[in-house]
Design an enzyme around this catalytic site. Sequence first.
Site, PDB file in Angstrom:
ATOM      1  N   VAL A  37       0.846  -1.203   0.000  1.00  0.00           N
ATOM      2  CA  VAL A  37       0.000   0.000   0.000  1.00  0.00           C
ATOM      3  C   VAL A  37       0.877   1.247   0.000  1.00  0.00           C
ATOM      4  CG1 VAL A  37      -1.770   1.284   1.275  1.00  0.00           C
ATOM      5  CG2 VAL A  37      -1.875  -1.215   1.158  1.00  0.00           C
ATOM      6  N   LYS A 118      25.930   1.779  22.426  1.00  0.00           N
ATOM      7  CA  LYS A 118      26.958   2.435  21.608  1.00  0.00           C
ATOM      8  C   LYS A 118      26.909   1.825  20.206  1.00  0.00           C
ATOM      9  CE  LYS A 118      31.804   3.738  21.345  1.00  0.00           C
ATOM     10  NZ  LYS A 118      31.923   3.383  19.921  1.00  0.00           N
TER      11      LYS A 118
END
Length: 670
Positions: A37, A118
């Site tokens: 869609v 990190k």
Amino acid sequence: MEVPAKIQKRIERLRQEINDHNYRYYVLSQPTIPDSVYDELFHELQKLEKKYPETITPSSPTQRVGAEPLKVFEPVHHEIPMLSLDNVFDEKGLRAFDKRIRQRLKLDKPFEYVCEPKMDGVALSLLYENGELIRAATRGDGYTGENVTQNTRTIASVPLQLRGNDYPELVEIRGEVLMPREGFAKFNREAEKRGDKTFANPRNAASGSLRQLDPRITAKRPLIFYGYLIGLLKGKDFPKNHCDVLKWFKDWGIPVISEIKVVGGIEGCLDYYEHLVKTREKMPFDIDGIVIKVNSLQVQAELGFVSRAPRWAIAYKFPAQEKMTVVKAIEFQVGRTGVVTPVARLEPVSVSGVTVSNATLHNFDELYRKDVRVGDTVIVRRAGDVIPEVVGPILAKRPKKAKLIKIPSRCPVCHAEVIKPEGEAVARCVGGLYCRAQLRESIKHFASRRALDIEGLGDKLVELFIQEKLIKDITGIYQLKKSAITALPRMGEKSAENLLTAIEKSKKTTLPRFLYALGIRGVGDTIARTLARHFHELDLLMKASIETLQEIRDIGPVVAENIHAFFHQKHNAELINKLIHLGVHWPQEKAVVKSEIAGKTFVLTGALKSLTREEAEEKIERSGGKATSSVSKNTDYVIVGENPGSKYEKAKALGISLIDEEAFLKLLKS
């Protein structure tokens, strides 16, 4: 042409919907519509903008891709330096960091930290003016980076326009560009199939993708951006805390990692670290530790910076996921496009809970750089927690008789010659059509639409024919029997008849298509047309020297060597002769006569009524012209079909001659 109000409203609505769905997908991780869609909405917007190009804006979702390749990245001076973080590697180091902060602030009680994964990616600075992305730059040395704006615009998670209205006049958003593990694995698989260079780990892939001079290449890479910090800020006051900055980011449509946590004191940081150590492998991208920041922005300002790092933040790195083992053998694997890859066979060793007994050495340049030998004790790492790789040998443990590995002179599968062109990292088997390791992909390529165009001979059927030993080389396509095909699962008489009809039809082809179908490395359909136009006959091409080939326009030394090596491989010549004997044929290429098209460069935009794009390009090439995919000042004509794209507008802006289909056909007749 005036844009109807209804159309303008629909365009604006589509842009808003697409941007909202991007926000839900990348920021909230809560998509509300299926990809199909979303694609329909995007294609509708593209179609309307092509029809009404005056409605296109720089921040439209359709404008992420399409910029011309750069010659060089412009330097960018960071007004506020993009500093790196200091690292600690154990609990003692982390506690010392906390103690230094509390001593400096003269505080005994714990205070708030923000803990974040990190990310192991590439630092990036995004500059927005009045909500619109105006510049993106790499960190560089912290003071001067590179302008990668065009490439960054192709990253779907980076908003070209910030959401809402509550954004500052100017804001610099800093964050990390990553390639998720799943996307990285898929990219490497597809690169191997094409015979292209693969990346050793997701971080290298992200860095290499972001620094492509051609943004269209970056656009094909599965990159994602996460924001984590504000640099410059004008026209708005900073909030109280760092976690409030991250809330701003979410409100503006900037993705933020969901695993961020506000904790009270250093004990909370240690708990967070232990949690991420256990769960890091479940994350969709690589992390190599945690980042701990003081939450209060006022306290951050008080603490300031030391040398090249802030006092208010630290990186607590994970222990390396590496182990030692011994190389038992180094073997050579042949990929589907002939790439010969060295692979280390190892004494089995457990790395991050996974038993590793094989590890890639990537290519021969990498093998020689690391100097890995049989018998070596080596360090093995799971690159990106996924792909086992050899980091390098421990030279002090090297056996005295360990020998340097040589590039094999012959293919371990078909025994054809192996060549390593100067300047390339990979070595390749030139066995081509004869090499069974390359057979499967060779057949698929041979039958593809731009090659012999054998309708119905799809991937699964090719796999089945090879598995049942009905096809042992490409010539086997033309020796298939109806009885053998109908004996296969789910292959009835009608299916067999349709396939055999398509195979018979494919025998009548053209020399350019046949050359392209052979799958010679570096010979795409354009080069194939150039070769056919130059030599006219296959025999003359097969006898051409490397020097002769290099004299042809668009053919450099590497491609010339590939062509020469392919045709001088005895097995390839035998297979070509057999294909011709089985009925594959083409009309002789006519020498190019002087025409209006000879020597001119053409670009097509929109759909033609009487010709496909491939047919039109083929006619241009056969008439001595050149068909290219992008408009530049060197373009002579742009052929405008129905529903032309942005090339039409660019050609008008550059003053390039625009011709319709009728005028093009008249040029062909000239």
